[in-house]
Motif scaffolding. Sequence first.
Motif, PDB file in Angstrom:
ATOM      1  N   TYR A 109       0.822  -1.214   0.000  1.00  0.00           N
ATOM      2  CA  TYR A 109       0.000   0.000   0.000  1.00  0.00           C
ATOM      3  C   TYR A 109       0.857   1.266   0.000  1.00  0.00           C
ATOM      4  O   TYR A 109       0.514   2.274  -0.636  1.00  0.00           O
ATOM      5  CB  TYR A 109      -0.900  -0.036   1.232  1.00  0.00           C
ATOM      6  CG  TYR A 109      -1.961   1.030   1.317  1.00  0.00           C
ATOM      7  CD1 TYR A 109      -3.022   1.063   0.417  1.00  0.00           C
ATOM      8  CD2 TYR A 109      -1.931   1.982   2.344  1.00  0.00           C
ATOM      9  CE1 TYR A 109      -4.014   2.025   0.516  1.00  0.00           C
ATOM     10  CE2 TYR A 109      -2.920   2.949   2.453  1.00  0.00           C
ATOM     11  CZ  TYR A 109      -3.960   2.958   1.533  1.00  0.00           C
ATOM     12  OH  TYR A 109      -4.947   3.913   1.631  1.00  0.00           O
ATOM     13  N   PRO A 152      -1.649   3.926   8.804  1.00  0.00           N
ATOM     14  CA  PRO A 152      -2.330   4.305   7.553  1.00  0.00           C
ATOM     15  C   PRO A 152      -3.647   3.587   7.312  1.00  0.00           C
ATOM     16  O   PRO A 152      -4.607   4.202   6.802  1.00  0.00           O
ATOM     17  CB  PRO A 152      -1.294   3.943   6.475  1.00  0.00           C
ATOM     18  CG  PRO A 152       0.020   4.038   7.174  1.00  0.00           C
ATOM     19  CD  PRO A 152      -0.247   3.541   8.554  1.00  0.00           C
ATOM     20  N   GLU A 188      -6.232   5.203   9.497  1.00  0.00           N
ATOM     21  CA  GLU A 188      -6.495   6.563   9.035  1.00  0.00           C
ATOM     22  C   GLU A 188      -7.355   6.562   7.775  1.00  0.00           C
ATOM     23  O   GLU A 188      -8.199   7.446   7.586  1.00  0.00           O
ATOM     24  CB  GLU A 188      -5.172   7.279   8.773  1.00  0.00           C
ATOM     25  CG  GLU A 188      -4.355   7.542  10.032  1.00  0.00           C
ATOM     26  CD  GLU A 188      -2.919   7.953   9.726  1.00  0.00           C
ATOM     27  OE1 GLU A 188      -2.604   8.134   8.529  1.00  0.00           O
ATOM     28  OE2 GLU A 188      -2.121   8.067  10.678  1.00  0.00           O
ATOM     29  N   ASP A 189      -7.153   5.555   6.915  1.00  0.00           N
ATOM     30  CA  ASP A 189      -7.886   5.492   5.648  1.00  0.00           C
ATOM     31  C   ASP A 189      -9.106   4.579   5.711  1.00  0.00           C
ATOM     32  O   ASP A 189      -9.782   4.366   4.689  1.00  0.00           O
ATOM     33  CB  ASP A 189      -6.944   5.023   4.530  1.00  0.00           C
ATOM     34  CG  ASP A 189      -5.818   6.019   4.274  1.00  0.00           C
ATOM     35  OD1 ASP A 189      -5.929   7.173   4.737  1.00  0.00           O
ATOM     36  OD2 ASP A 189      -4.827   5.648   3.608  1.00  0.00           O
TER      37      ASP A 189
END
Length: 271
Positions: free
Chosen positions: A23, A133, A136-137
């Motif tokens: 990612y 991440p 957060e996403d």
Amino acid sequence: MSKAPRHILSLSGGKDSAALAVYMRDRVPEMEYIFHDSGKELRETEDYLARLEAYLGKPIARTTSGNTFDHWLKVYGNMIPSNHRRWCTRMLKLKPFEDYVGTDPVINYVGLRADEDREGYISHKPNIKAVYPFREDGLVRADIIRILEESGLGLPPYMAWGRSRSGCYFCFYQQRIEWVRLKEKHPDLFEEAKNYEAKSLEHGGPFYWNANESLTELERPERMTEIKREWEESQARKRGAATKRRLIQVLCDDADEDEPEKSEGCLICSI
């Protein structure tokens, strides 16, 4: 002028950290990828990391510098680690990580997902900032599987024979069914784990790898059959509960599709 932070992603050999590496590959081209090699990893884990390394197009640094499990086992008087004596996490994962980082400012990328209900200690050093991440996403387990499938890596191969976690093949966080599967898939590694356990007991070690049941007791054919039966029954109950939950979702559309996944273990070992 303050020094620019290094970007570091620790790989465990598990699906989440591998997916995070995929990612982040093009998002953070300067990323450093590291692996804390205990010297007691599954062969499938080593093969998977080699494939991931080829995908990333840069080396995955090994951080343990020869001081692997056998070295630290001697230091700790042949007392195998346990949930109450997790020297393996401290000496084989955290210490190599902090030594590798040194005093540089670091952003450490951690693969905790948005559907997980767990926290874990990575490092308390003030120069290390952890970021998440996937959280957060808003990425969940299905997204991680999709990322791995689309990259061509797929899931770690040990998952095909029923192991749920990366890390040492004798990890004391394994379920009993995983010990049974290790015995069937890698009998040589099961024997090594038994030898470590026996040697620890000779030196006064109070623990078995698997709570209060020795591997010698666990590998008895009738006991292995019992463990398989209990596991199959527990899976049937979970399937039944999942079916009932889906019915509730039909009647009440604000119910969650999946409950947050919970996991026990050392965060730095198993993500």
